[in-house]
Motif scaffolding. Structure first.
Motif, PDB file in Angstrom:
ATOM      1  N   THR A  67       0.819  -1.207   0.000  1.00  0.00           N
ATOM      2  CA  THR A  67       0.000   0.000   0.000  1.00  0.00           C
ATOM      3  C   THR A  67       0.855   1.259   0.000  1.00  0.00           C
ATOM      4  O   THR A  67       0.622   2.196  -0.773  1.00  0.00           O
ATOM      5  CB  THR A  67      -0.945   0.010   1.208  1.00  0.00           C
ATOM      6  OG1 THR A  67      -1.626  -1.240   1.285  1.00  0.00           O
ATOM      7  CG2 THR A  67      -1.959   1.121   1.097  1.00  0.00           C
ATOM      8  N   ALA A  82       0.050   4.404   5.690  1.00  0.00           N
ATOM      9  CA  ALA A  82      -0.189   3.185   4.909  1.00  0.00           C
ATOM     10  C   ALA A  82       0.582   2.035   5.543  1.00  0.00           C
ATOM     11  O   ALA A  82       1.320   1.314   4.874  1.00  0.00           O
ATOM     12  CB  ALA A  82       0.236   3.391   3.458  1.00  0.00           C
ATOM     13  N   HIS A 138     -10.472  -1.780   0.089  1.00  0.00           N
ATOM     14  CA  HIS A 138      -9.754  -0.837   0.931  1.00  0.00           C
ATOM     15  C   HIS A 138     -10.673   0.281   1.397  1.00  0.00           C
ATOM     16  O   HIS A 138     -11.724   0.534   0.821  1.00  0.00           O
ATOM     17  CB  HIS A 138      -8.532  -0.281   0.210  1.00  0.00           C
ATOM     18  CG  HIS A 138      -8.835   0.415  -1.080  1.00  0.00           C
ATOM     19  ND1 HIS A 138      -9.042  -0.261  -2.263  1.00  0.00           N
ATOM     20  CD2 HIS A 138      -8.964   1.740  -1.386  1.00  0.00           C
ATOM     21  CE1 HIS A 138      -9.271   0.602  -3.233  1.00  0.00           C
ATOM     22  NE2 HIS A 138      -9.231   1.823  -2.729  1.00  0.00           N
ATOM     23  N   TYR A 194      -2.972  -2.844  -5.486  1.00  0.00           N
ATOM     24  CA  TYR A 194      -2.088  -1.862  -4.835  1.00  0.00           C
ATOM     25  C   TYR A 194      -2.042  -0.547  -5.623  1.00  0.00           C
ATOM     26  O   TYR A 194      -1.988   0.540  -5.041  1.00  0.00           O
ATOM     27  CB  TYR A 194      -0.669  -2.438  -4.661  1.00  0.00           C
ATOM     28  CG  TYR A 194       0.208  -2.187  -5.867  1.00  0.00           C
ATOM     29  CD1 TYR A 194       1.012  -1.055  -5.951  1.00  0.00           C
ATOM     30  CD2 TYR A 194       0.176  -3.044  -6.973  1.00  0.00           C
ATOM     31  CE1 TYR A 194       1.782  -0.794  -7.077  1.00  0.00           C
ATOM     32  CE2 TYR A 194       0.922  -2.791  -8.100  1.00  0.00           C
ATOM     33  CZ  TYR A 194       1.726  -1.668  -8.147  1.00  0.00           C
ATOM     34  OH  TYR A 194       2.462  -1.398  -9.271  1.00  0.00           O
ATOM     35  N   MET A 199      -5.212   1.443  -5.107  1.00  0.00           N
ATOM     36  CA  MET A 199      -5.209   1.961  -3.743  1.00  0.00           C
ATOM     37  C   MET A 199      -4.345   3.218  -3.653  1.00  0.00           C
ATOM     38  O   MET A 199      -4.710   4.211  -3.015  1.00  0.00           O
ATOM     39  CB  MET A 199      -4.709   0.889  -2.777  1.00  0.00           C
ATOM     40  CG  MET A 199      -5.650  -0.300  -2.646  1.00  0.00           C
ATOM     41  SD  MET A 199      -4.851  -1.748  -1.913  1.00  0.00           S
ATOM     42  CE  MET A 199      -4.521  -1.147  -0.265  1.00  0.00           C
TER      43      MET A 199
END
Length: 513
Positions: free
Chosen positions: A26, A223, A353, A373, A376
């Motif tokens: 992340t 994160a 998320h 990822y 995000m």
């Protein structure tokens, strides 16, 4: 591109547009997103990149067949798109892999075929291939290690596979190439607010030297995965916990237990999860579990009940039933899941998320998975721009190649995961440290000089995957790796001995007695 050079950067520059705390999937995605939008970006990781959850995945890039069964259509669609982008942008680390679900009745065959056709449709033009119902005979040909008892047919479908820790390392390099800075072993100790109550200063400590750095930031992103609450509490000591952690365990077996190039997917086990047996680096990875845990650790340890569950389930499906003595390595990782409003079993909590904004302007991202990822990172930087009322800058990461992806090498080459760097790695040395794992003396040198490796564990767990593939073999070559690294880092014999000792202690948690 070594750690001392990166430390020199923050000695010279203390003012940043964006500081990202956390060096897993992340955080790396967020830092790359911010960097490529033109923000002066610094990433700080308390340990090594992908040290925790992000190196301990099932190694799959998938839309999530089981999320489809749960009705989470949006997550499956998003993940299917991101899977396609990652296969394109990190082609040296990822591949299209065929999975087979064994069916033990006529009805099971129809049920899973219909579900996987929907899975194909949702991926659209980014689908990796058509799912097909195959005969009992064809199923056994494609999965020669599968038990034939009661088998009716099989359903073949396609998903992606990758190397999680190697992708993390390459993302860190990509951040550097795009003008950002990412530092491992830099622990955030405190956050400070300005006169308007907005966070504006991060205090970080170099884990090696204990030296502290005072870093100014216009925007801060939290994160840190399973550790997000630690950072949130620095901002507000009274805040309620935001995540729950679920532990997933994997076992590694010799390739002989499931020969061939196809993966096995068991869609429903006794605990309600799916179980995979996946070929990876010439071994078989079997997992995973889903058990809620209260203790958050950088190095979680597999519980006996998890090990026994995976072995007993594998024994039901594999023609040669594995036992404890066959396990080459066992590892445990913690999934950070956004805490639900009502009590739910961890396997039922969405893998989507969630982004939170604190009154101080701290932007926190929770949950998610490796496959998404990039999205995000895009979403959390979009949110940061909104919070700070910055003009929106469009994302460019959909089309951005990851470091190393310019060259794709066949997976029969043990150095395939270096991609376009493979030739340069080979030029550094030819002494074989491990025949079975294909590791040479060049790799620790390369890891120190260009991949920010600082400990023997960094090299044997995440720059190569030795610890995850064969823990005994990793322990055997640790002294040689320590000696090579000491030469590169200017360390003495005492450092070598301490590194080997620490690595052996860690490796014990990857070994079954």
């Amino acid at each position: 591109m070594n750690r001392s050079e990166q430390l020199g950067t923050i000695e010279r520059q203390q003012d940043w547009d964006v500081i990202v705390i956390g060096g897993g999937a992340t955080g790396l995605g967020a830092a790359l997103e911010a960097t490529t939008r033109g923000y002066r970006t610094l990433l700080l990781e308390q340990s090594d990149f992908a040290k925790s959850t992000s190196s301990k995945a099932t190694k799959l890039l998938h839309g999530g067949v089981r999320y489809l069964a749960q009705g989470d259509i949006a997550l499956v669609r998003e993940a299917s798109i991101e899977r396609g982008l990652l296969l394109k942008n990190a082609k040296h680390l990822s591949r299209n892999l065929s999975f087979i679900i064994p069916a033990y009745s006529w009805w099971e065959g129809i049920y899973y075929t219909i579900g996987l056709k929907l899975y194909d449709w949702m991926a659209g033009r980014l689908s990796l291939g058509r799912s097909v119902h195959i005969s009992r005979k064809k199923t056994l040909e494609k999965l020669p290690g599968l038990k034939a008892d009661r088998l009716s047919a099989g359903i073949l479908y396609h998903d992606g596979q990758f190397d999680d820790a190697r992708l993390a390392v390459n993302l860190m390099q990509t951040i550097f190439e795009q003008g950002g800075v990412a530092l491992n072993y830099m622990k955030v100790k405190a956050l400070q607010k300005n006169g308007n109550g907005q966070l504006s200063v991060v205090t970080a400590e170099d884990v090696e030297t204990g030296k502290q750095y005072t870093l100014k930031a216009k925007g801060i992103i939290n994160a840190t995965g399973v550790f997000v609450d630690d950072i949130l509490e620095m901002d507000n000591p009274d805040i309620k916990r935001s995540i729950v952690a679920s532990q997933g365990v994997h076992l590694v077996l010799d390739r002989s237990f499931l020969p061939g190039d196809n993966a096995l997917m068991i869609p429903k086990t006794s605990d309600g999860r799916v179980l995979f047996a996946v070929p990876w680096h010439n071994k078989i990875v079997v997992g995973t579990t889903d058990n809620p845990v209260k203790e958050i650790s950088l190095d979680p340890v597999a519980m006996e009940k998890e090990i026994n569950f995976i072995l007993s389930t594998a024994q039901q499906y594999l023609a040669h039933p594995p036992s404890r003595k066959d396990v080459k390595s066992v590892w445990a990782g913690l999934r950070p899941l956004a805490k639900p409003e009502k009590s739910e079993k961890t396997k039922e909590i969405s893998r989507n998320h969630k982004i939170m904004v604190s009154p101080s302007g701290l932007v926190t991202i929770l949950g998610g998975k490796w496959t998404t990822y990039r999205k995000m990172g895009e979403d959390v930087v979009d949110k940061l721009e909104q919070v700070k009322q910055w003009p929106h800058k469009p994302s460019v990461t959909r089309e951005l190649p990851v470091h190393g992806s310019a060259v794709k090498i066949g997976q029969d080459d043990p150095l395939y995961y270096y991609g376009s760097d493979a030739a340069a790695v080979k030029a550094l040395g030819k002494e074989v440290l491990s025949e079975s794992l294909g590791i040479t003396d060049a790799q620790p040198v390369w890891a120190v000089r260009t991949e920010m490796a600082f400990t023997v564990e960094d090299v044997l767990a995440r720059r190569t995957r030795a610890l995850f593939l064969d823990s005994d073999e990793a322990v055997r070559i640790a002294p040689k790796v320590a000696a090579i690294m000491a030469g590169e880092l200017g360390k003495d014999k005492h450092w070598e001995e301490q590194q080997v000792r620490s690595f052996r202690e860690l490796a014990q948690t990857y070994q079954l007695s």
